[in-house]
Design an enzyme around this catalytic site. Structure first.
Site, PDB file in Angstrom:
ATOM      1  N   LYS A  23       0.752  -1.126  -0.157  1.00 56.87           N
ATOM      2  CA  LYS A  23       0.036  -0.074  -0.082  1.00 56.87           C
ATOM      3  C   LYS A  23       1.087   1.315   0.178  1.00 56.87           C
ATOM      4  CE  LYS A  23      -3.562  -2.342   2.615  1.00 56.87           C
ATOM      5  NZ  LYS A  23      -4.689  -2.235   3.603  1.00 56.87           N
ATOM      6  N   GLY A  57      11.279  -6.696   8.102  1.00 59.30           N
ATOM      7  CA  GLY A  57      10.984  -8.017   8.450  1.00 59.30           C
ATOM      8  C   GLY A  57      10.966  -9.189   7.179  1.00 59.30           C
TER       9      GLY A  57
END
Length: 399
Positions: free
Chosen positions: A198, A357
């Site tokens: 996004k 991550g």
């Protein structure tokens, strides 16, 4: 930054240290999926042990909404930390109160204990002063070694510094040094790969990067959004919103003003449905249909990125370019980039800085972690730092 580090600590044998680490790891069926963050904390822990300190580690795990929840217990972390340190690390049943006081009374020099999830108390995320005082109570020194949460003004990152002398641990100090170097004095050409699903999660970092980099590759769902907003393509995408067009055009205008080249996707890997087992077809953007589900960068887009990497001396990468957690079909783009960056870095032709991550997990999956110049433990903190923001947890350590 004028911050104190553990290099300034002397005569701490017998002192009680409250050490903030980031052990917010993924746990599935009671098993930790990746111990990278725990491993990165070990140098500071071992150094404090060698100096004879008595160490209580405070960390959070997940989002338990300010109340005890067994599925967010740090018990698996205590087990993993014990194995990595080669000695038992007891889990204390709380992070404040009598259980912590009892643990301190039973500690000897060099002992390490892990306090239970600090987010089991609502005062952590609200940075409640009384809760911060309770955390600090009975300790002599506070050390922050949790770069990944230093962008949060919480009780365990900011509040405790009002009650204890505060220092940066080895990991936090190294993150600051490495990221400051690449942002303030990079070897050019400097390239950034910015990806994600996004656009609204990466607006700030993109606005910053186009003013500092020579090339920015915009990939993943964000890259698709940029391509649609450019007006060249007629297909729609579930992640695209009409209000994004003004933002995209603003970022592209800023890039042109600062002489930064933006690389947009050429093709995409698409499937008929959102599933790891979906059959893959690579299509140029002009051939993508509204019914296609985009799940990876295509081979031409990857070739464009790897060619740009070859022309760069320093690279910053955040965000996988596709569904890297769905190998081998939908991880192809991300894994190809990881291997190419690693190869160039290993050959001494590239300085590589990687954070986030999912991106770090891709390095683990491709066995390229040790070939990267610097792998950051931060996700949101990594992005905010390279944007140039002041991180509250770091500011709190300034003299």
């Amino acid at each position: 930054m004028n911050i104190r580090t553990i290099n300034e600590l002397t005569d701490i044998a017998g002192k009680y240290i409250l050490l903030r680490d980031d052990f917010n790891v993924q746990i599935v069926d009671g098993k930790i999926m990746d111990t990278f963050r725990i491993e990165q904390s070990l140098p500071t822990i071992r150094r404090l042990q060698e100096m004879g300190a008595r160490i209580a580690i405070v960390s959070h795990l997940g989002r338990p909404d300010g109340a005890p929840d067994s599925k967010f217990s740090l018990a698996p972390v205590a087990f993993a930390l014990s194995e990595l340190l080669g000695e038992p690390v007891p889990l204390i049943s709380d992070c404040i109160g009598e259980s912590v006081a009892d643990a301190r009374r039973n500690m000897e020099n060099g002992d390490v204990v892990l306090l239970e999830n600090v987010r089991f108390h609502g005062g952590e995320e609200s940075n409640d002063s009384e809760f911060a005082a309770a955390l600090a109570h009975g300790f002599n020194i506070y050390i922050n070694d949790a770069f990944a949460v230093s962008h949060r003004a919480h009780a365990s990152t900011v509040g405790v510094t009002k009650f204890l002398p505060a220092y940066a641990g080895e990991l936090l100090a190294s993150e600051i040094a490495e990221l400051s170097h690449v942002m303030n004095n990079p070897t050019r050409p400097l390239m950034a790969i910015v990806s994600g699903a996004k656009l609204n999660t990466k607006i700030d970092v993109l606005e910053s990067m186009v003013t500092k980099c020579d090339t920015v590759a915009v990939c993943g769902g964000i890259g698709t959004t940029f391509a649609i907003a450019s007006g060249k393509y007629n297909f729609t995408d579930m992640l695209y919103k009409p209000e994004y067009k003004e933002i995209v055009l603003r970022i592209m205008a800023a890039a042109e003003k600062h002489g930064c080249k933006i690389l947009l996707p050429i093709d995409k890997g698409v499937g008929p449905e959102w599933a790891a087992s979906a059959p893959r077809t690579d299509k140029t953007l002009s051939n993508v249909l509204g019914s296609d589900v985009i799940m990876d960068e295509g081979p031409e887009s990857i070739a464009q990125i790897t060619n740009a990497i070859d022309e760069s001396k320093t690279i910053i990468w955040n965000g996988t370019v596709g569904m890297a957690e769905w190998p081998p079909v939908w991880s192809a783009g991300t894994f190809a980039i990881a291997k190419h960056i690693a190869s160039r870095t290993r050959a001494g032709k590239l300085e590589s800085i990687i954070g986030g991550g999912d991106t770090v997990a891709a390095l683990e999956a491709t066995d390229t972690m040790n070939d990267i110049t610097y792998v950051s433990t931060g996700g949101g903190a990594f992005l905010e730092f390279i944007e140039g923001r002041a991180l509250p947890g770091i500011v709190a350590l300034e003299n």
